[in-house]
Design a protein around this motif. Sequence first.
Motif, short mmCIF file in Angstrom:
data_model
loop_
_atom_site.label_atom_id
_atom_site.label_comp_id
_atom_site.label_asym_id
_atom_site.label_seq_id
_atom_site.Cartn_x
_atom_site.Cartn_y
_atom_site.Cartn_z
N ILE A 133 0.85 -1.20 0.00
CA ILE A 133 0.00 0.00 0.00
C ILE A 133 0.89 1.25 0.00
O ILE A 133 1.75 1.42 0.86
N ASP A 134 0.66 2.12 -0.98
CA ASP A 134 1.33 3.43 -1.00
C ASP A 134 0.54 4.45 -0.17
O ASP A 134 1.11 5.32 0.46
N ALA A 135 -0.79 4.36 -0.26
CA ALA A 135 -1.64 5.33 0.46
C ALA A 135 -3.02 4.73 0.67
O ALA A 135 -3.49 3.91 -0.12
N VAL A 136 -3.65 5.14 1.77
CA VAL A 136 -5.06 4.78 2.01
C VAL A 136 -5.86 6.07 1.90
O VAL A 136 -5.64 7.01 2.67
N TYR A 137 -6.76 6.15 0.94
CA TYR A 137 -7.56 7.37 0.76
C TYR A 137 -8.84 7.32 1.58
O TYR A 137 -9.35 8.34 2.00
N TYR A 138 -9.37 6.11 1.73
CA TYR A 138 -10.62 5.99 2.48
C TYR A 138 -10.75 4.57 2.98
O TYR A 138 -10.44 3.61 2.27
N ALA A 139 -11.23 4.43 4.20
CA ALA A 139 -11.56 3.10 4.73
C ALA A 139 -12.75 3.28 5.64
O ALA A 139 -12.73 4.12 6.54
N GLY A 140 -13.82 2.56 5.38
CA GLY A 140 -15.01 2.72 6.22
C GLY A 140 -16.08 1.72 5.86
O GLY A 140 -15.85 0.77 5.12
N GLU A 141 -17.27 1.97 6.43
CA GLU A 141 -18.42 1.09 6.19
C GLU A 141 -19.54 1.95 5.62
O GLU A 141 -19.79 3.04 6.12
N THR A 142 -20.21 1.46 4.61
CA THR A 142 -21.43 2.12 4.14
C THR A 142 -22.60 1.33 4.75
O THR A 142 -22.39 0.39 5.50
N ALA A 143 -23.82 1.69 4.38
CA ALA A 143 -24.96 0.95 4.90
C ALA A 143 -24.98 -0.48 4.36
O ALA A 143 -25.67 -1.34 4.89
N TYR A 144 -24.24 -0.75 3.27
CA TYR A 144 -24.34 -2.05 2.60
C TYR A 144 -23.07 -2.88 2.61
O TYR A 144 -23.11 -4.08 2.42
N GLN A 145 -21.91 -2.22 2.75
CA GLN A 145 -20.67 -2.97 2.57
C GLN A 145 -19.49 -2.18 3.15
O GLN A 145 -19.59 -0.97 3.38
N SER A 146 -18.37 -2.89 3.35
CA SER A 146 -17.17 -2.16 3.75
C SER A 146 -16.49 -1.66 2.48
O SER A 146 -16.61 -2.26 1.40
N ILE A 147 -15.80 -0.54 2.61
CA ILE A 147 -15.19 0.07 1.42
C ILE A 147 -13.77 0.55 1.74
O ILE A 147 -13.53 1.15 2.79
N GLY A 148 -12.86 0.24 0.84
CA GLY A 148 -11.49 0.73 0.96
C GLY A 148 -11.06 1.33 -0.36
O GLY A 148 -11.37 0.77 -1.43
N ILE A 149 -10.40 2.46 -0.30
CA ILE A 149 -9.81 3.05 -1.52
C ILE A 149 -8.34 3.28 -1.21
O ILE A 149 -8.00 4.06 -0.32
N ILE A 150 -7.49 2.52 -1.91
CA ILE A 150 -6.06 2.58 -1.60
C ILE A 150 -5.27 2.85 -2.89
O ILE A 150 -5.83 2.80 -3.98
N GLU A 151 -3.99 3.12 -2.70
CA GLU A 151 -3.09 3.26 -3.86
C GLU A 151 -2.01 2.20 -3.70
O GLU A 151 -1.46 2.01 -2.61
N THR A 152 -1.70 1.51 -4.80
CA THR A 152 -0.65 0.49 -4.75
C THR A 152 0.38 0.79 -5.85
O THR A 152 0.04 1.42 -6.86
N PRO A 153 1.62 0.35 -5.67
CA PRO A 153 2.66 0.69 -6.65
C PRO A 153 2.38 0.13 -8.04
O PRO A 153 2.64 0.80 -9.03
N VAL A 154 1.83 -1.08 -8.14
CA VAL A 154 1.66 -1.70 -9.46
C VAL A 154 0.34 -1.31 -10.11
O VAL A 154 0.29 -1.00 -11.30
N PHE A 155 -0.74 -1.30 -9.34
CA PHE A 155 -2.07 -1.12 -9.94
C PHE A 155 -2.62 0.29 -9.82
O PHE A 155 -3.68 0.58 -10.35
N GLY A 156 -1.93 1.20 -9.14
CA GLY A 156 -2.46 2.53 -8.92
C GLY A 156 -3.59 2.47 -7.90
O GLY A 156 -3.59 1.62 -7.01
N LYS A 157 -4.59 3.36 -8.06
CA LYS A 157 -5.68 3.38 -7.08
C LYS A 157 -6.55 2.13 -7.26
O LYS A 157 -6.70 1.63 -8.38
N MET A 158 -7.10 1.65 -6.14
CA MET A 158 -7.95 0.45 -6.19
C MET A 158 -9.19 0.65 -5.34
O MET A 158 -9.11 1.26 -4.27
N LEU A 159 -10.31 0.13 -5.82
CA LEU A 159 -11.54 0.13 -5.02
C LEU A 159 -11.77 -1.29 -4.50
O LEU A 159 -11.78 -2.24 -5.28
N ILE A 160 -11.97 -1.37 -3.18
CA ILE A 160 -12.17 -2.68 -2.55
C ILE A 160 -13.48 -2.66 -1.78
O ILE A 160 -13.71 -1.77 -0.95
N LEU A 161 -14.37 -3.58 -2.07
CA LEU A 161 -15.64 -3.68 -1.34
C LEU A 161 -15.71 -5.04 -0.64
O LEU A 161 -15.47 -6.07 -1.28
#
Length: 295
Positions: free
Chosen positions: A24-52
């Motif tokens: 992980i290069d950076a974590v932009y957001y990590a939290g819970e919505t009403a429906y799912q957990s959500i992470g938005i991170i930056e990685t060296p190979v793939f760039g930004k990633m959305l994780i649910l």
Amino acid sequence: MPKTERWHWYVEEFFPTEQHHRAIDAVYYAGETAYQSIGIIETPVFGKMLILDGDTQSAQNDEKIYHEALVHPALAGTADRSEVLILGGGEGATLREVLRHPGVKRCTMVDIDGDVVELSKKYLPEWSAGAFTDPRARVVIGDALAFLANDTGRYGAIVSDLTEPLEDSPSNPLFSDEVFRNIKTRLREDGVYVLQASTAGFHNMSLHAKMARTLRGYYRHVASFYTHVPAFDNDWAFIACSDRLDLARIEEAAVDAYCAQLRGENFFYDAETHRRIFALPLYLRRELAKSGDTF
Ligand code: SAM
């Protein structure tokens, strides 16, 4: 390459016995919505990633592979592109790809989670690339299940870009015989229904085969296709359904003519790619030919 000790890691568990680690290069957001957990991170190979809910949904550096594969074979194969419906697709990249065709007059996107949409606009604007403000876009925040039950529209293409139907996912109820039947009633006679349809790895293709088997009860042509998506670290499958034509057999010239109509440049999809993604390996063809579970 820097020493591994320097990094924090995002660990995605595919099975209890399989993990993929990404630095992980950076974590932009990590939290819970009403429906799912959500992470938005930056990685060296793939760039930004959305994780649910711990599952990678898309990554900046290769999302075009997934989104072009999901959208363009279906739009190339439909006779009428004026009205398109997207189920899910929170990042806005599926919407972006649909709206690249000038024949699309309106594209309705229905996603249950307004937080995914808003956070994607804020942190992942490259995915939608202006699609959310296109006057042809109609974004509905709501459950696709309820939308399909009440909607009276007819669409030339319906694109399902929902999360995997895992037990506790909000997409799970959408993978049922009744919903597949409902979707067919919303499709124009010569329309195409395409869905992201789980993994196509030799070790994990049973869910994909179950989807295809169920859909064969509704459409004359049910064509599986797949491509490797590096950020998923897997072969990813899709299914294109139509009563009019077998998408696996569409003429090369028709794909070329379709691609020539798109605004901007493709990254992944063209006639040669089309031929390749619809050519399935023997183990997958064998799995698809088996009788077994349906939804
Ligand atoms: N590429 C993805 C994957 O690999 O699974 C799918 C991408 S997209 C982010 C999935 C979207 O489906 C999410 O934004 C989620 O909110 C939405 N979704 C899940 N269940 C839904 C439902 N019942 N109705 C509408 N949208 C739903």
